[in-house]
Motif scaffolding. Structure first.
Motif, PDB file in Angstrom:
ATOM      1  N   HIS A   1      34.004  67.539 -27.403  1.00 53.40           N
ATOM      2  CA  HIS A   1      34.143  66.348 -26.570  1.00 53.40           C
ATOM      3  C   HIS A   1      35.012  66.685 -25.368  1.00 53.40           C
ATOM      4  O   HIS A   1      35.974  67.441 -25.450  1.00 53.40           O
ATOM      5  CB  HIS A   1      34.774  65.212 -27.374  1.00 53.40           C
ATOM      6  CG  HIS A   1      34.683  63.889 -26.693  1.00 53.40           C
ATOM      7  ND1 HIS A   1      35.508  63.511 -25.648  1.00 53.40           N
ATOM      8  CD2 HIS A   1      33.844  62.834 -26.903  1.00 53.40           C
ATOM      9  CE1 HIS A   1      35.191  62.298 -25.242  1.00 53.40           C
ATOM     10  NE2 HIS A   1      34.189  61.848 -25.984  1.00 53.40           N
ATOM     11  N   GLU A   2      34.692  66.085 -24.232  1.00 54.88           N
ATOM     12  CA  GLU A   2      35.408  66.367 -22.979  1.00 54.88           C
ATOM     13  C   GLU A   2      36.898  66.051 -23.084  1.00 54.88           C
ATOM     14  O   GLU A   2      37.722  66.668 -22.406  1.00 54.88           O
ATOM     15  CB  GLU A   2      34.773  65.553 -21.844  1.00 54.88           C
ATOM     16  CG  GLU A   2      35.296  65.935 -20.465  1.00 54.88           C
ATOM     17  CD  GLU A   2      34.604  65.155 -19.355  1.00 54.88           C
ATOM     18  OE1 GLU A   2      34.998  65.351 -18.180  1.00 54.88           O
ATOM     19  OE2 GLU A   2      33.688  64.354 -19.656  1.00 54.88           O
TER      20      GLU A   2
ATOM     21  N   ASN B 261      39.807  68.659 -23.458  1.00 52.31           N
ATOM     22  CA  ASN B 261      40.356  69.396 -22.320  1.00 52.31           C
ATOM     23  C   ASN B 261      41.814  69.009 -22.036  1.00 52.31           C
ATOM     24  O   ASN B 261      42.544  69.768 -21.381  1.00 52.31           O
ATOM     25  CB  ASN B 261      39.518  69.137 -21.062  1.00 52.31           C
ATOM     26  CG  ASN B 261      38.171  69.808 -21.121  1.00 52.31           C
ATOM     27  OD1 ASN B 261      38.030  70.895 -21.666  1.00 52.31           O
ATOM     28  ND2 ASN B 261      37.145  69.163 -20.575  1.00 52.31           N
TER      29      ASN B 261
ATOM     30  N   GLY C 125      42.709  72.806 -24.879  1.00 48.47           N
ATOM     31  CA  GLY C 125      42.627  72.274 -23.525  1.00 48.47           C
ATOM     32  C   GLY C 125      43.764  72.747 -22.638  1.00 48.47           C
ATOM     33  O   GLY C 125      44.769  73.274 -23.114  1.00 48.47           O
TER      34      GLY C 125
ATOM     35  N   MET D 117      38.741  57.624 -20.294  1.00 56.18           N
ATOM     36  CA  MET D 117      38.057  58.480 -21.261  1.00 56.18           C
ATOM     37  C   MET D 117      38.674  58.328 -22.651  1.00 56.18           C
ATOM     38  O   MET D 117      37.971  58.181 -23.652  1.00 56.18           O
ATOM     39  CB  MET D 117      38.111  59.954 -20.819  1.00 56.18           C
ATOM     40  CG  MET D 117      37.324  60.898 -21.728  1.00 56.18           C
ATOM     41  SD  MET D 117      37.606  62.641 -21.315  1.00 56.18           S
ATOM     42  CE  MET D 117      37.118  62.658 -19.587  1.00 56.18           C
TER      43      MET D 117
END
Length: 362
Positions: free
Chosen positions: A68-69, A72, A79, A90
């Protein structure tokens, strides 16, 4: 019964302010959560609405989605991003879309504060202080709120203490699997620092907790990892190293109440061995009455056998009413003993909460 939303928001705000320097990521997230009712409600279902509980729950859910982003922004998950304009929306969407899983963790888990391995660098000179008071021989360690009991291995880790006055002082086994560093401040200039022996003699180690953690259980261990603040990956490394040491030197773990079962846990330590009770931010969730009951239980133990209480707690716990100068957001490291039934508590140091710094009080 859910906590009042206003109380939850206030706790989130206070936490965001308290950790602004230590954890910019968690300060940012908690500050935004305090102004978002939908997110705050995720924590309101908790018996004890601790902001760290919500943040750990979201990190635990994120662990299961490593691509999943959002990862990061989590150094503990590989990340490298810092908080930016896109993070809050987000994170908010991630948490609310998985609200059922987050709420399930918030209502069934507790923050694993007792596993903050860096605190071993604070406890090492304090336990040495208690051992000298006890006569200089081996001691038995009894940690209350032990969780996975990683702090009970303080004699198995190595340490480097750095101060302007004394330079670097080394202690502990030379080839330890875990090495810890602590900045040591002494004031005024020329003040004698702590006596830091090369070795501690630990005859027995016992951990007492409502729910002792089984490190062989993958889900339990993953929760411990989720309780590490994500922009402090060194703490995650320390957790892993301490777990490896713990597997080779298993302590006695007792499932029980910190007040009612204290004497029973202490009985696991041979009667001829002085007991050093350890608490590491364990009293924070206690009411004032509960803290009083715990202190009475330790005093009762001290009436039956040589007992010392080494604590790393907040000033608000009420251990130092005669020292208002210690009323700061820092932790207070203390050693208490009992003489003719009277509790004598010595404040030893003001420290960071994770063990990086210690201001020795002499």
């Amino acid at each position: 019964m859910s906590a009042a939303l206003d109380e939850v928001r206030e706790r989130l705000r206070r936490f965001a302010s308290d950790v602004e320097k230590a954890s910019p990521l968690y300060s940012y997230l908690a500050g935004n959560a305090a102004n978002d009712d939908d997110v705050a409600r995720l924590l309101a279902v908790a018996t004890e609405p601790d902001p760290e509980l919500l943040l750990a729950a979201v990190q635990r859910v994120l662990q299961a989605e490593p691509f999943h982003e959002l990862t990061n922004y989590y150094a503990t998950l590989g990340g490298a991003y810092g908080p930016d304009n896109g993070l809050w929306q987000m994170w908010r969407a991630f948490a609310l879309e998985r609200a059922d899983r987050v709420r399930a963790l918030v209502t069934t888990r507790r923050v694993a504060r007792g596993n903050e391995v860096g605190r071993a660098a604070l406890f090492y000179p304090a336990v040495a202080f208690a051992a000298r008071q006890a006569g200089g021989g081996p001691v038995g360690l009894l940690e209350v709120g032990a969780s996975a009991a990683l702090l009970l291995g303080i004699d198995l880790y190595s340490y480097r203490y750095q101060s302007e006055q004394a330079g670097q002082v080394a202690a502990g086994p030379g080839r330890a699997a875990l090495g810890l560093h602590c900045a040591l401040r002494l004031e005024p200039s020329g003040q004698k620092g702590p006596t830091i022996p090369k070795r501690l003699q630990v005859a027995e180690r016992v951990g007492l907790d409502h729910d002792p953690v089984d490190l062989t259980d993958e889900d339990e261990y993953a929760w411990l990892e989720a309780c590490v603040w994500p922009d402090q990956p060194d703490r995650l490394r320390q957790l892993g190293a301490a777990a490896t040491v713990r597997a080779k030197k298993t302590p006695i773990l007792v499932k029980g109440d910190p007040v009612a079962d204290l004497a029973g846990a202490a009985a696991r330590i041979p009667a001829e061995i002085p007991v050093v009770v350890l608490t590491s931010d364990a009293l924070r969730p206690f009411s004032a009455e509960r803290v009083t009951a715990f202190r009475a239980a330790v005093a009762e133990l001290a009436a039956a056998r040589p007992t010392f209480w080494v604590s790393l707690e907040a000033y608000s716990v009420g251990l130092h009413p005669d020292h208002p100068e210690l009323d700061t957001p820092q932790a207070i490291l203390s050693c208490a003993r009992w003489v003719d039934g009277e509790e004598l508590t010595t404040p030893l140091a003001q420290t960071s909460w994770h063990g990086e710094r210690m201001h020795w009080l002499g």
